[in-house]
Design a protein around this motif. Structure first.
Motif, PDB file in Angstrom:
ATOM      1  N   ALA A   1     -14.672   7.427 -12.016  1.00  0.00           N
ATOM      2  CA  ALA A   1     -13.529   8.012 -11.294  1.00  0.00           C
ATOM      3  C   ALA A   1     -14.016   6.463 -10.221  1.00  0.00           C
ATOM      4  O   ALA A   1     -12.589   6.132 -10.137  1.00  0.00           O
ATOM      5  CB  ALA A   1     -13.583   9.114 -10.850  1.00  0.00           C
ATOM      6  N   GLY A   2     -14.693   6.468  -9.890  1.00  0.00           N
ATOM      7  CA  GLY A   2     -15.288   5.124  -9.367  1.00  0.00           C
ATOM      8  C   GLY A   2     -15.066   3.697  -9.207  1.00  0.00           C
ATOM      9  O   GLY A   2     -14.025   3.346  -8.610  1.00  0.00           O
ATOM     10  N   ILE A   3     -15.060   3.666 -10.955  1.00  0.00           N
ATOM     11  CA  ILE A   3     -13.980   2.483 -11.703  1.00  0.00           C
ATOM     12  C   ILE A   3     -12.493   2.360 -11.185  1.00  0.00           C
ATOM     13  O   ILE A   3     -12.414   1.183 -10.630  1.00  0.00           O
ATOM     14  CB  ILE A   3     -15.028   2.139 -13.246  1.00  0.00           C
ATOM     15  CG1 ILE A   3     -16.394   1.730 -13.295  1.00  0.00           C
ATOM     16  CG2 ILE A   3     -14.628   0.497 -13.728  1.00  0.00           C
ATOM     17  CD1 ILE A   3     -17.327   1.932 -14.147  1.00  0.00           C
ATOM     18  N   ALA A   4     -12.314   3.216 -11.954  1.00  0.00           N
ATOM     19  CA  ALA A   4     -11.041   2.809 -11.928  1.00  0.00           C
ATOM     20  C   ALA A   4     -10.303   2.673 -10.325  1.00  0.00           C
ATOM     21  O   ALA A   4      -9.181   2.182 -10.465  1.00  0.00           O
ATOM     22  CB  ALA A   4     -10.468   4.661 -12.613  1.00  0.00           C
ATOM     23  N   LEU A   5     -10.951   4.270  -9.297  1.00  0.00           N
ATOM     24  CA  LEU A   5     -10.174   3.672  -8.256  1.00  0.00           C
ATOM     25  C   LEU A   5     -10.607   2.277  -7.713  1.00  0.00           C
ATOM     26  O   LEU A   5      -9.823   1.963  -7.375  1.00  0.00           O
ATOM     27  CB  LEU A   5     -10.811   4.916  -7.344  1.00  0.00           C
ATOM     28  CG  LEU A   5     -11.147   5.125  -5.329  1.00  0.00           C
ATOM     29  CD1 LEU A   5      -8.956   5.105  -5.294  1.00  0.00           C
ATOM     30  CD2 LEU A   5     -10.979   6.134  -5.106  1.00  0.00           C
ATOM     31  N   ALA A   6     -11.695   1.746  -7.590  1.00  0.00           N
ATOM     32  CA  ALA A   6     -12.099   0.342  -6.800  1.00  0.00           C
ATOM     33  C   ALA A   6     -11.090  -0.485  -7.465  1.00  0.00           C
ATOM     34  O   ALA A   6     -10.486  -0.853  -6.820  1.00  0.00           O
ATOM     35  CB  ALA A   6     -13.815  -0.023  -7.386  1.00  0.00           C
ATOM     36  N   VAL A   7     -10.378   0.111  -9.205  1.00  0.00           N
ATOM     37  CA  VAL A   7      -9.740  -1.208  -9.925  1.00  0.00           C
ATOM     38  C   VAL A   7      -8.623  -1.297  -9.235  1.00  0.00           C
ATOM     39  O   VAL A   7      -8.113  -1.744  -9.002  1.00  0.00           O
ATOM     40  CB  VAL A   7     -10.004  -0.867 -11.472  1.00  0.00           C
ATOM     41  CG1 VAL A   7      -8.756  -1.654 -11.721  1.00  0.00           C
ATOM     42  CG2 VAL A   7     -11.286  -1.296 -11.955  1.00  0.00           C
ATOM     43  N   VAL A   8      -7.859   0.170  -9.102  1.00  0.00           N
ATOM     44  CA  VAL A   8      -6.719   0.545  -8.548  1.00  0.00           C
ATOM     45  C   VAL A   8      -6.266  -0.969  -7.224  1.00  0.00           C
ATOM     46  O   VAL A   8      -5.671  -1.183  -6.978  1.00  0.00           O
ATOM     47  CB  VAL A   8      -6.265   2.028  -8.856  1.00  0.00           C
ATOM     48  CG1 VAL A   8      -5.227   2.116  -7.971  1.00  0.00           C
ATOM     49  CG2 VAL A   8      -6.062   2.059 -10.030  1.00  0.00           C
ATOM     50  N   ALA A   9      -7.720  -0.339  -6.274  1.00  0.00           N
ATOM     51  CA  ALA A   9      -7.649  -0.185  -5.014  1.00  0.00           C
ATOM     52  C   ALA A   9      -7.129  -1.999  -5.061  1.00  0.00           C
ATOM     53  O   ALA A   9      -6.577  -2.395  -3.662  1.00  0.00           O
ATOM     54  CB  ALA A   9      -8.928  -0.049  -4.063  1.00  0.00           C
ATOM     55  N   VAL A  10      -8.388  -2.580  -5.793  1.00  0.00           N
ATOM     56  CA  VAL A  10      -8.583  -4.059  -5.337  1.00  0.00           C
ATOM     57  C   VAL A  10      -6.777  -4.578  -5.733  1.00  0.00           C
ATOM     58  O   VAL A  10      -6.483  -5.547  -4.998  1.00  0.00           O
ATOM     59  CB  VAL A  10      -9.801  -4.449  -6.460  1.00  0.00           C
ATOM     60  CG1 VAL A  10      -9.480  -6.850  -6.290  1.00  0.00           C
ATOM     61  CG2 VAL A  10     -10.243  -3.971  -5.461  1.00  0.00           C
ATOM     62  N   ALA A  11      -6.697  -4.153  -7.335  1.00  0.00           N
ATOM     63  CA  ALA A  11      -5.385  -4.524  -7.580  1.00  0.00           C
ATOM     64  C   ALA A  11      -3.987  -4.500  -6.771  1.00  0.00           C
ATOM     65  O   ALA A  11      -3.341  -4.899  -6.712  1.00  0.00           O
ATOM     66  CB  ALA A  11      -5.086  -3.636  -9.146  1.00  0.00           C
ATOM     67  N   SER A  12      -3.908  -3.290  -5.724  1.00  0.00           N
ATOM     68  CA  SER A  12      -3.020  -2.706  -5.099  1.00  0.00           C
ATOM     69  C   SER A  12      -3.156  -4.364  -3.934  1.00  0.00           C
ATOM     70  O   SER A  12      -2.026  -4.191  -3.583  1.00  0.00           O
ATOM     71  CB  SER A  12      -3.334  -1.503  -4.360  1.00  0.00           C
ATOM     72  OG  SER A  12      -3.171  -0.942  -5.449  1.00  0.00           O
TER      73      SER A  12
END
Length: 149
Positions: free
Chosen positions: A112-123
């Motif tokens: 979940a942390g990996i997914a959230l980090a990827v989404v936040a940086v991409a956004s």
């Protein structure tokens, strides 16, 4: 003058860039995830047997209220409102420390942390993109179009 009162120029009425649509989609997904998490914690707190019912209810309500920020930002981004970029960026900046804390856990929270980090940086990358900025009608400092009349 509020963003609702500012005149709409040709720049902001053109076709919606794909990057802006993706940023709006990611913000909406984050808001939806927060809302679902908040409702589930709230339901478990009310129906289940948590250690502290008041803490579970408070946490659930807090997550549901926090979900409003990215959902409102996503709606504004999709409608090409310049004010919406601020709340969207704030949401992503707040998501990064949460992702870091999830990555520090020795549990199922790491994915979940990996997914959230990827989404936040991409956004963030999508939101600061010059194409997105132009589509929202945001002009940088010193730009002649930034002067109020």
């Amino acid at each position: 003058m509020s963003s609702e009162q500012t005149p709409i120029t040709e720049e902001t009425t053109g076709p919606r860039p794909r990057r802006l649509a993706y940023a709006a989609l990611l913000a909406a997904l984050e808001g939806l995830a927060l809302a679902v998490g908040g409702v589930s914690i709230l339901v478990l707190g009310l129906m289940g047997h948590p250690d502290d019912r008041q803490q579970a209810v408070t946490g659930g309500i807090t997550l549901v209220v926090l979900a409003l920020l990215p959902l409102i930002a996503a709606r504004g981004l999709f409608a090409l409102r310049s004010w919406s970029r601020g709340p969207a960026v704030i949401t992503q900046l707040l998501a990064l420390p949460v992702a870091y804390n999830l990555l520090q856990a020795d549990s199922m929270a790491i994915p979940a942390g990996i997914a959230l980090a990827v989404v936040a940086v991409a956004s963030l990358v999508l939101l600061v993109n010059p194409e997105t900025t132009r589509a929202l009608g945001i002009r940088g400092p010193g730009n002649p179009g930034n002067l109020e009349k």
